[in-house]
Design a protein around this motif. Structure first.
Motif, PDB file in Angstrom:
ATOM      1  N   LEU A 265      51.494  87.177  59.056  1.00 38.67           N
ATOM      2  CA  LEU A 265      51.329  86.496  60.339  1.00 38.67           C
ATOM      3  C   LEU A 265      52.583  85.668  60.580  1.00 38.67           C
ATOM      4  CD1 LEU A 265      49.355  85.872  62.708  1.00 38.67           C
ATOM      5  CD2 LEU A 265      48.587  83.888  61.381  1.00 38.67           C
ATOM      6  N   ILE A 266      53.106  85.717  61.801  1.00 43.45           N
ATOM      7  CA  ILE A 266      54.327  84.988  62.161  1.00 43.45           C
ATOM      8  C   ILE A 266      54.023  84.084  63.350  1.00 43.45           C
ATOM      9  CG2 ILE A 266      56.708  85.208  62.999  1.00 43.45           C
ATOM     10  CD1 ILE A 266      56.699  88.048  61.747  1.00 43.45           C
ATOM     11  N   ALA A 267      54.508  82.847  63.308  1.00 44.41           N
ATOM     12  CA  ALA A 267      54.353  81.926  64.433  1.00 44.41           C
ATOM     13  C   ALA A 267      55.675  81.211  64.678  1.00 44.41           C
ATOM     14  CB  ALA A 267      53.243  80.925  64.170  1.00 44.41           C
ATOM     15  N   ALA A 292      51.805  91.009  65.758  1.00 41.53           N
ATOM     16  CA  ALA A 292      52.658  90.479  66.821  1.00 41.53           C
ATOM     17  C   ALA A 292      52.778  88.967  66.665  1.00 41.53           C
ATOM     18  CB  ALA A 292      52.070  90.827  68.186  1.00 41.53           C
ATOM     19  N   PRO A 293      53.973  88.419  66.745  1.00 39.10           N
ATOM     20  CA  PRO A 293      54.153  86.979  66.534  1.00 39.10           C
ATOM     21  C   PRO A 293      53.371  86.126  67.540  1.00 39.10           C
ATOM     22  CG  PRO A 293      56.262  88.114  66.474  1.00 39.10           C
ATOM     23  CD  PRO A 293      55.257  89.109  66.971  1.00 39.10           C
ATOM     24  N   ILE A 294      52.930  84.974  67.068  1.00 34.82           N
ATOM     25  CA  ILE A 294      52.326  83.964  67.933  1.00 34.82           C
ATOM     26  C   ILE A 294      53.465  83.082  68.439  1.00 34.82           C
ATOM     27  CG2 ILE A 294      50.743  82.003  68.040  1.00 34.82           C
ATOM     28  CD1 ILE A 294      49.311  83.268  65.583  1.00 34.82           C
ATOM     29  N   ILE A 295      53.713  83.086  69.729  1.00 38.16           N
ATOM     30  CA  ILE A 295      54.775  82.268  70.314  1.00 38.16           C
ATOM     31  C   ILE A 295      54.123  81.092  71.042  1.00 38.16           C
ATOM     32  CG2 ILE A 295      56.773  82.233  71.820  1.00 38.16           C
ATOM     33  CD1 ILE A 295      57.014  84.097  69.357  1.00 38.16           C
ATOM     34  N   LEU A 296      54.454  79.902  70.613  1.00 30.07           N
ATOM     35  CA  LEU A 296      53.852  78.682  71.148  1.00 30.07           C
ATOM     36  C   LEU A 296      54.755  78.087  72.224  1.00 30.07           C
ATOM     37  CD1 LEU A 296      52.651  77.125  67.776  1.00 30.07           C
ATOM     38  CD2 LEU A 296      51.364  78.574  69.349  1.00 30.07           C
TER      39      LEU A 296
END
Length: 323
Positions: A265-267, A292-296
Motif C-alpha cells: 500500500l502506498i500513500a 493504486a496509491p492513496i493521494i491525499l
C-alpha cells in the motif's frame, strides 16, 4: 492560514526531518515548565502503547509496544530525525486490533548507539532485523515506513520476504526518476533540514507540512532543544542519504524494488515539498503487487500527522486482506 489543533494529545512530526511535538491538555500547558518526556509518555498511554527497552548487541533500543501479543504484528518505522512518537496518533487506531511495535531507530529518539555507528540504510535495516529477532517480532510481520523509514521498510521487505506479510510506504524515500524537488535534485539541501540551532524547527515545519500547525511556545522550545542535542547523529544520517543518492541510480533502485512480491500500500501527500507526489506512481509501477496509491489532497510530507485519519481506514482494510 495556520491550523490550531485542539485534541487532548497531538503529535506533530516531521520526517525525512521528523520531530515529535505534543499538544496537551490545558492544565499541562499552564505549567511554568513542561517535561516533554512526561507529555510524550502520556501520549503513548493514550495510544495504547507501553515504553520498553531491549539491548541487542551494542544498541540499546527504546520502543513502544501495544495491542495483544498473538495478534498480527505491525512494525512501524519512523523517518530521519524522528522518533517512535511520530506514529502515536496513527497507532491509536491500530492497537485495538493488532500487536504494534514502534522502535526508535539507533541514535534517534531514546535509542542509544555507539559513537562510531554507521548510519547507512542497509546497516539500519540489518540492525532493525536483529532487534525484531531479539524481541520475537519478526515472524509474519507487516512493515510500514514513513519517509526515510520507508526506505528502511522497503529494504527490510526485500531482504526478509519469508517473514514479511505486507508493506506500507508513506511518502517514502528512494532514488526516483520522477522526483524533482530540490531535496532530491540537490541532495546536499538535506543538510538544511537538521535542527542545529534555535529557529531551525520553524523552518523545518514550513518545509515538511503543507499547513504548519500552531504549537505552544513552551513545547516548541523544549522540543527544539532536544533536537539540537541530537543534531550530530541526525547529520550523520543526512550524509548517508546524500551518499546513497550518489551510489545508486533510479535503475539500481528499481532492481531492488522489483524483487518484492508482498502486497504493498502506498500513500502520499500531494503537496509534499521533499519527495514530490509523482514518486508514488513510479513506486507503484516498480512493485509487483502494489495497489493504486492513496493521494491525499492538500497534505505535505507528513500524512501520518497532518491527516492520519484519512489513512487509518484504508490501511485497516488493506491489512484485513492479508492477516
Amino acid at each position: 492560514m495556520k491550523r490550531t489543533f485542539s485534541k487532548l494529545f497531538l503529535t506533530v512530526a516531521l520526517s525525512l526531518g521528523t520531530v515529535a511535538i505534543s499538544s496537551v491538555s490545558t492544565n499541562i500547558m499552564a505549567a511554568a515548565s513542561i517535561d516533554i518526556q512526561s507529555v510524550l509518555q502520556q501520549e503513548r498511554v493514550w495510544a495504547g502503547l507501553q515504553t520498553k527497552r531491549l539491548k541487542v548487541g551494542d544498541i540499546d533500543w527504546a520502543y513502544s509496544e501495544g495491542g495483544q501479543v498473538g495478534k498480527p504484528t505491525l512494525i512501524l518505522v519512523h523517518g530521519l530525525s524522528g522518533s517512535r512518537d511520530n506514529w502515536n496518533r496513527f497507532a491509536r487506531n491500530l492497537t485495538p486490533y493488532y500487536h504494534v511495535v514502534i522502535p526508535d531507530l539507533p541514535g534517534q529518539g531514546d535509542s542509544k548507539a555507539p559513537a562510531d555507528f554507521e548510519y547507512s540504510i542497509p546497516n539500519i535495516t540489518e540492525k532493525l532485523r536483529r532487534f525484531a529477532e531479539a524481541g520475537q517480532f519478526e515472524k509474519d510481520a507487516h512493515i510500514a515506513g514513513h519517509s526515510m523509514g520507508g526506505a528502511v521498510a522497503l529494504l527490510y521487505t526485500a531482504q526478509y520476504p519469508i517473514d514479511t506479510k505486507s508493506l506500507f510506504l508513506i511518502d517514502s524515500a528512494g532514488v526516483f526518476k520522477s522526483a524533482n524537488t530540490p531535496y532530491l535534485k540537490d541532495p546536499a539541501t538535506l543538510r538544511n533540514m537538521v535542527v542545529a540551532k534555535p529557529g531551525d524547527l520553524d523552518r523545518l515545519l514550513n518545509i515538511a507540512t503543507h499547513l504548519p500547525p500552531f504549537i505552544p511556545k513552551e513545547l516548541k522550545d523544549s522540543q527544539e532543544k532536544m533536537m539540537i542535542s541530537q543534531s550530530v547523529n541526525t547529520s550523520k544520517l543526512v550524509e548517508q542519504l546524500i551518499l546513497m543518492s550518489k551510489m545508486y541510480t533510479p535503475d539500481s533502485f528499481a532492481i531492488a524494488t522489483r524483487v518484492i512480491d508482498q502486497p504493498v500500500l502506498i500513500a502520499w501527500g500531494d503537496k509534499d515539498q521533499i519527495i514530490n507526489v509523482e514518486a508514488a506512481t513510479e513506486l507503484k509501477n516498480l512493485l509487483k503487487n502494489a495497489q493504486a496509491p492513496i493521494i491525499l489532497k492538500n497534505v505535505g510530507h507528513m500524512p501520518i500527522m497532518e491527516q492520519e485519519q484519512l489513512l487509518v481506514q484504508p490501511y485497516l482494510e488493506f491489512l484485513n486482506k492479508y492477516k
